[in-house]
Design a protein around this motif. Sequence first.
Motif, PDB file in Angstrom:
ATOM      1  N   THR A 261      -2.069 -12.145  40.864  1.00 51.16           N
ATOM      2  CA  THR A 261      -2.055 -12.478  39.429  1.00 51.16           C
ATOM      3  C   THR A 261      -3.113 -13.528  39.091  1.00 51.16           C
ATOM      4  N   LEU A 262      -3.610 -14.250  40.119  1.00 52.55           N
ATOM      5  CA  LEU A 262      -4.586 -15.317  39.876  1.00 52.55           C
ATOM      6  C   LEU A 262      -6.017 -14.860  40.181  1.00 52.55           C
ATOM      7  N   PHE A 263      -6.203 -14.198  41.331  1.00 52.56           N
ATOM      8  CA  PHE A 263      -7.567 -13.827  41.756  1.00 52.56           C
ATOM      9  C   PHE A 263      -7.977 -12.433  41.272  1.00 52.56           C
ATOM     10  N   PHE A 264      -7.155 -11.443  41.635  1.00 51.50           N
ATOM     11  CA  PHE A 264      -7.604 -10.043  41.560  1.00 51.50           C
ATOM     12  C   PHE A 264      -7.118  -9.358  40.281  1.00 51.50           C
ATOM     13  N   VAL A 265      -7.621  -9.842  39.159  1.00 49.93           N
ATOM     14  CA  VAL A 265      -7.138  -9.305  37.877  1.00 49.93           C
ATOM     15  C   VAL A 265      -8.250  -8.596  37.092  1.00 49.93           C
ATOM     16  N   ASN A 266      -9.405  -8.403  37.737  1.00 55.42           N
ATOM     17  CA  ASN A 266     -10.535  -7.802  37.024  1.00 55.42           C
ATOM     18  C   ASN A 266     -10.685  -6.304  37.278  1.00 55.42           C
ATOM     19  N   ASP A 267      -9.996  -5.795  38.321  1.00 54.29           N
ATOM     20  CA  ASP A 267     -10.075  -4.362  38.622  1.00 54.29           C
ATOM     21  C   ASP A 267      -8.684  -3.865  39.007  1.00 54.29           C
ATOM     22  N   ILE A 268      -7.740  -4.042  38.074  1.00 52.80           N
ATOM     23  CA  ILE A 268      -6.339  -3.755  38.422  1.00 52.80           C
ATOM     24  C   ILE A 268      -6.083  -2.265  38.624  1.00 52.80           C
ATOM     25  N   SER A 269      -6.967  -1.413  38.110  1.00 49.84           N
ATOM     26  CA  SER A 269      -6.762   0.023  38.326  1.00 49.84           C
ATOM     27  C   SER A 269      -6.804   0.341  39.825  1.00 49.84           C
ATOM     28  N   PHE A 270      -7.548  -0.467  40.603  1.00 50.04           N
ATOM     29  CA  PHE A 270      -7.554  -0.261  42.055  1.00 50.04           C
ATOM     30  C   PHE A 270      -6.500  -1.135  42.741  1.00 50.04           C
ATOM     31  N   THR A 271      -6.627  -2.458  42.595  1.00 46.59           N
ATOM     32  CA  THR A 271      -5.786  -3.370  43.389  1.00 46.59           C
ATOM     33  C   THR A 271      -4.293  -3.195  43.093  1.00 46.59           C
ATOM     34  N   HIS A 272      -3.931  -3.167  41.818  1.00 50.67           N
ATOM     35  CA  HIS A 272      -2.506  -3.145  41.481  1.00 50.67           C
ATOM     36  C   HIS A 272      -1.883  -1.757  41.639  1.00 50.67           C
ATOM     37  N   ASN A 273      -2.686  -0.719  41.449  1.00 51.98           N
ATOM     38  CA  ASN A 273      -2.160   0.625  41.730  1.00 51.98           C
ATOM     39  C   ASN A 273      -1.929   0.808  43.223  1.00 51.98           C
ATOM     40  N   PHE A 274      -2.827   0.254  44.035  1.00 46.45           N
ATOM     41  CA  PHE A 274      -2.677   0.300  45.490  1.00 46.45           C
ATOM     42  C   PHE A 274      -1.395  -0.440  45.893  1.00 46.45           C
ATOM     43  N   LEU A 275      -1.198  -1.630  45.309  1.00 47.59           N
ATOM     44  CA  LEU A 275       0.016  -2.415  45.585  1.00 47.59           C
ATOM     45  C   LEU A 275       1.262  -1.644  45.157  1.00 47.59           C
ATOM     46  N   MET A 276       1.193  -0.958  44.018  1.00 43.83           N
ATOM     47  CA  MET A 276       2.344  -0.216  43.501  1.00 43.83           C
ATOM     48  C   MET A 276       2.717   0.946  44.422  1.00 43.83           C
ATOM     49  N   VAL A 277       1.705   1.680  44.896  1.00 45.38           N
ATOM     50  CA  VAL A 277       1.970   2.811  45.811  1.00 45.38           C
ATOM     51  C   VAL A 277       2.628   2.302  47.095  1.00 45.38           C
ATOM     52  N   LEU A 278       2.091   1.209  47.653  1.00 48.82           N
ATOM     53  CA  LEU A 278       2.674   0.647  48.883  1.00 48.82           C
ATOM     54  C   LEU A 278       4.105   0.169  48.644  1.00 48.82           C
ATOM     55  N   SER A 279       4.360  -0.410  47.472  1.00 44.47           N
ATOM     56  CA  SER A 279       5.717  -0.916  47.192  1.00 44.47           C
ATOM     57  C   SER A 279       6.715   0.241  47.080  1.00 44.47           C
ATOM     58  N   ILE A 280       6.297   1.362  46.494  1.00 47.53           N
ATOM     59  CA  ILE A 280       7.189   2.530  46.399  1.00 47.53           C
ATOM     60  C   ILE A 280       7.489   3.088  47.797  1.00 47.53           C
ATOM     61  N   LEU A 281       6.449   3.173  48.630  1.00 50.52           N
ATOM     62  CA  LEU A 281       6.648   3.643  50.012  1.00 50.52           C
ATOM     63  C   LEU A 281       7.565   2.697  50.780  1.00 50.52           C
ATOM     64  N   THR A 282       7.421   1.395  50.522  1.00 55.13           N
ATOM     65  CA  THR A 282       8.285   0.391  51.174  1.00 55.13           C
ATOM     66  C   THR A 282       9.745   0.624  50.802  1.00 55.13           C
ATOM     67  N   ILE A 283       9.992   0.897  49.516  1.00 54.64           N
ATOM     68  CA  ILE A 283      11.374   1.160  49.055  1.00 54.64           C
ATOM     69  C   ILE A 283      11.933   2.393  49.765  1.00 54.64           C
ATOM     70  N   ILE A 284      11.135   3.460  49.845  1.00 53.42           N
ATOM     71  CA  ILE A 284      11.613   4.716  50.452  1.00 53.42           C
ATOM     72  C   ILE A 284      11.952   4.516  51.928  1.00 53.42           C
ATOM     73  N   VAL A 285      11.059   3.829  52.658  1.00 54.88           N
ATOM     74  CA  VAL A 285      11.294   3.585  54.091  1.00 54.88           C
ATOM     75  C   VAL A 285      12.540   2.720  54.284  1.00 54.88           C
ATOM     76  N   GLY A 286      12.686   1.691  53.436  1.00 56.99           N
ATOM     77  CA  GLY A 286      13.865   0.826  53.510  1.00 56.99           C
ATOM     78  C   GLY A 286      15.154   1.601  53.270  1.00 56.99           C
ATOM     79  N   CYS A 287      15.133   2.520  52.305  1.00 56.27           N
ATOM     80  CA  CYS A 287      16.318   3.348  51.990  1.00 56.27           C
ATOM     81  C   CYS A 287      16.708   4.216  53.186  1.00 56.27           C
TER      82      CYS A 287
END
Length: 493
Positions: A261-287
């Motif tokens: 939220t502090l550094f990587f806010v200029n290209d969120i289409s890459f960084t935050h979408n990447f983070l979102m995909v990993l977070s969804i996979l994390t939820i599935i593996v945890g389940c």
Amino acid sequence: MINHLLFPIIIPFFFAITLLFFKEKVKVQRVLTVIGLTLSLIAALFLVAKVKTDGIQALTLGSWPAPFGISMVSDMFSAILVTTTLLITILVVVYSFTAIGEERERFFYYPAILFMVTGVNGAFTTGDIFNMFVFFEVLLIASYLLIVLGGEKRQLRESIKYILVNVISSALFVITVAFLYSVVGTLNMADIAVKIAEIGQPGIISVIAVLLLIVFGVKGSIFPLHFWLPSAYAAPPTPVLALFGALLTKVGVYAIMRTYTLFFVNDISFTHNFLMVLSILTIIVGCIGALAYFDLKQIIIYNIVIAIGVILFGAAQLNEAGVSGAIFYLIHDMLIKGALFLLIGVIIYVTGTSNLRAMGGLLKTHATLGWTYLIAAFGLAGIPPLSGFIGKLLIVKGAFEAGNIVGSMIILASSLVVLLSVIRIFIYAFWGEPVPLPKTERSTYLKMLTPALLLVVLSVLYGIGTEWLIPYVTDATDVLLHPSIYIDAVLKE
């Protein structure tokens, strides 16, 4: 004069050093640890009040102007995390008096906890990226002692994996910080944000974003870097597991939320979408993990993985509902995981096993334990009005606003899986015909149950008292969504 924002770091550190001189005097260690943590908690509560009334507190050490000196920064996000850390640690320490055993207590158990708290609170408060690495090392070195304490074969085997993984990720952390420094020429986090904004986000910054996600992802155990967590966390005694589960992974999550939220806010289409995909996979593996095991510890440990996915999914939305939901859910998860690990410790003490198939009928012999566990289980699953509901609701709202419908559906589905996994414990352990139980002391059982019960009550109050807590969460969200507030407080102090 020591600035008040340093007290929650300095007080545990001072008491940890003092305790090293009382190795054999267990009672002295217990009393001093509780005094040290209580003083730290009072300092943290004062700090929260100060940040609420006067805004972000920043201090650059050595009378150097920022960004040249090492900055310590306490905004509402870090202040409430520091306070929650100390609250949980006090209750785990009280639980340890009966649950850990004197042999382990003599072996620098309490100094290790206080050094770990020093590292955790330092990582939450630092405004310097290299200093964050230093505080990570402080908490990790203390955790290395805690994970091997008692020296059982399983602990030693798992600790080798735990130490190796963390040593490699720490080396990668230093390399990444060096990369970042070579690009922006500063280590002050507010100044890094300014420099990255000036140069836009060229490819090298996106590479650094991914490298930092790997470093903090190992600490926070996101997919596919979570592989070490289930077996390593199951090895140490329950109080250590409660500290690790409630605090250590959350430091990694905090670091991801802060940098993304502090550094990587200029290209969120890459960084935050990447983070979102990993977070969804994390939820599935945890389940999958939470449903696959019949071991008490493993079921709750995989629920840590699910929660980390949920929190980071909220943070990845980068809108008000998503980020405030992530903050609210992060605090909820620290409280509820601490409570659940202490409760399963009581169940293991009473039954002599962590295997669900070998349990049954505890509700007839230990009713208070059963109903307390059920409330905690409902809180974890997010049944309203308990604390898990509000955070998850905000995260899903943020996802709908950002147009991530599939992700929000997965979050809602994961709530059912969480409920199923924790209710399965209730059905196997507390329902049905009672099984023969090993002989246990009633007084020991009550001494272990009390701090667990208090943590459950705290988590319930956290849910019911949402209306009073929202102003604090809103302040924390504002700083994350508007980095200029943080930058101005640090660079113009």
